[in-house]
Structure formats: C-alpha cells, structure tokens
Design a protein around this motif. Structure first.
Motif, short mmCIF file in Angstrom:
data_model
loop_
_atom_site.label_atom_id
_atom_site.label_comp_id
_atom_site.label_asym_id
_atom_site.label_seq_id
_atom_site.Cartn_x
_atom_site.Cartn_y
_atom_site.Cartn_z
N TRP A 1 0.88 -0.92 0.14
CA TRP A 1 -0.09 -0.22 -0.01
C TRP A 1 1.16 1.41 -0.13
O TRP A 1 1.67 0.99 0.67
N ASP A 2 0.63 1.77 -0.80
CA ASP A 2 1.43 3.72 -0.93
C ASP A 2 -0.10 4.39 0.25
O ASP A 2 -0.64 5.63 -0.43
N ILE A 3 0.70 4.33 1.93
CA ILE A 3 -0.48 4.69 2.35
C ILE A 3 -0.87 6.32 2.13
O ILE A 3 -2.28 6.81 2.61
N LYS A 4 0.18 6.82 1.70
CA LYS A 4 0.01 8.59 1.30
C LYS A 4 -1.33 8.73 0.42
O LYS A 4 -2.68 9.28 0.32
N LYS A 5 -1.21 8.42 -0.82
CA LYS A 5 -1.88 8.01 -1.80
C LYS A 5 -3.22 7.89 -1.08
O LYS A 5 -4.02 8.40 -1.73
N GLU A 6 -3.22 6.25 -0.81
CA GLU A 6 -4.45 6.18 -0.21
C GLU A 6 -5.80 7.29 0.42
O GLU A 6 -6.74 6.94 0.46
N PHE A 7 -4.69 7.65 1.63
CA PHE A 7 -5.63 8.43 2.57
C PHE A 7 -6.03 9.47 1.79
O PHE A 7 -7.15 10.36 1.58
N THR A 8 -5.01 9.93 0.95
CA THR A 8 -5.22 11.54 0.18
C THR A 8 -6.34 11.31 -1.15
O THR A 8 -6.89 12.38 -0.96
N THR A 9 -6.53 10.24 -1.16
CA THR A 9 -7.37 9.77 -2.55
C THR A 9 -8.83 10.36 -2.19
O THR A 9 -9.62 9.84 -3.01
N VAL A 10 -8.73 9.51 -0.87
CA VAL A 10 -10.13 9.67 -0.24
C VAL A 10 -10.37 10.83 0.86
O VAL A 10 -11.72 10.87 1.51
N GLY A 11 -9.68 12.37 -0.03
CA GLY A 11 -9.75 13.68 0.74
C GLY A 11 -9.05 13.88 2.60
O GLY A 11 -9.36 14.77 2.65
N LEU A 12 -8.39 12.87 2.37
CA LEU A 12 -7.24 13.41 3.57
C LEU A 12 -6.06 13.72 3.77
O LEU A 12 -5.62 14.26 2.15
N ARG A 13 -5.91 15.04 4.10
CA ARG A 13 -4.72 15.76 3.39
C ARG A 13 -2.80 15.54 4.47
O ARG A 13 -3.09 15.53 5.88
N LEU A 14 -2.16 14.98 3.58
CA LEU A 14 -1.08 14.37 4.72
C LEU A 14 -0.70 15.96 5.69
O LEU A 14 -0.38 16.43 5.04
N ILE A 15 -0.48 15.23 6.50
CA ILE A 15 0.25 16.88 7.60
C ILE A 15 1.96 16.83 7.19
O ILE A 15 2.49 17.41 7.29
N GLU A 16 1.28 14.98 7.98
CA GLU A 16 3.83 15.08 7.68
C GLU A 16 3.98 13.72 7.92
O GLU A 16 2.87 12.63 7.94
N ALA A 17 4.79 13.07 7.42
CA ALA A 17 5.25 11.84 7.43
C ALA A 17 7.07 11.54 7.42
O ALA A 17 7.52 12.69 7.49
#
Length: 172
Positions: free
Chosen positions: A119-135
């Motif tokens: 899984w590309d965690i960043k891609k999966e969650f941003t695709t469903v509308g979440l905004r990445l704050i930090e990794a």
C-alpha cells in the motif's frame, strides 16, 4: 488534541498502545481487533483496559457500525499493511469515521514482506480526501513522550508515521 478527544486504534492487538494512552490520561479510547484471543490477553495484561470497548472481528466489518465523523483520532500501527486489496474500501471508511486526524504507522512504500500488501499509505488516504500533514520515519519519533523506545522498536525501522488531517470545515 486534548485528553477528552476520542481515539480508536484499528488492530489494537494485545493493547500496548491503548494502555500507553490510558496511562497518559487519555480515557476516551477504544480498539478494534480481529483476534478474540488477543483481546482476551489485552484484558488480562492490562486491567485498566477492562472496560475499554474493543470491537472483535475484521476492521472492514467493525468500522461500518460507526457514524460519520464519530471518532476524533483513528490510528493504526502495522495493521493496514496486511489489508487485502479486496478490502481497499477500509481507507474510505476510516476517512468517513475520523473527525480530526488519522495516524497510520505503516511500512513506507517499497518495504514489505510476504505477509504484507504494497500500500502507498499517503496515496490511499489523500485519494479519499484526507490531507497529509506530516510523514516521518518511525525512528524519528522515539524521543516523543507518546512513543517511548523499547525492545520492539528496532523492528520498526522501515515504518513511517503518516499523520493526516480530515478536511472538515464544520468542526474546525
């Protein structure tokens, strides 16, 4: 985040993370775990968690009972990496239920074993509308009050902590 916010750990296993939150003063916590045996051990190992709700069963089914924006913070640690591609909808469900934040401590893309899906965690969650704050690498969090270094931390080197914010102007 205050001690009054609600937390849900997906894949709480034996309860180590929930116990740490409880000991730090966070009492509005709950878990989700597929293994009934693990939950029995959680109750035995951590008496303080005796009354903490834990949904037993697959997260893909358990999460459907939660209302939209009903949990302030949803987090997982080394759990989503095992999610079968047929259950990809769980990312959307997590985004639906989360009110403020999602924290996923999972392998960075490209790091996996035979028991994991890439899984590309960043891609999966941003695709469903979440905004990445930090990794950031898990190892960078070892000095944090919420993530003390311990005997199992060495196994977490290929893991990243991905913090997402829910895009919701209604709740601020």
């Amino acid at each position: 985040i205050t001690k009054d916010h609600s937390f849900l750990e997906i894949g709480c296993n034996l309860g180590r993370n929930l116990n740490h939150l409880w000991q730090a003063g966070y009492k509005n916590i709950r878990g989700m775990e597929i293994s009934e045996h693990a939950v029995k051990r959680l109750r035995k190992e951590y008496a303080c968690l005796a009354n903490v709700p834990v949904d037993i069963g697959p997260a893909e089914l358990s999460i459907r009972k939660y209302g939209a924006k009903s949990i302030d913070v949803i987090f997982s640690m080394a759990t989503l990496e095992h999610l079968h591609p047929d259950s990809k909808f769980l990312f959307r469900e997590i985004a639906r239920v989360a009110r403020k934040y999602v924290l996923a401590i999972e392998p960075k893309e490209g790091h996996r074993s035979h028991m994991q899906y890439p899984w590309d965690i960043k891609k999966e969650f941003t695709t469903v509308g979440l905004r990445l704050i930090e990794a950031k690498p898990w190892s960078a969090l070892w000095t944090s009050e919420l993530t003390p270094q311990n005997e199992w931390a060495d196994d977490m080197h290929p893991f990243y902590a991905f913090l997402f914010e829910v895009n919701n102007t209604e709740t601020g």
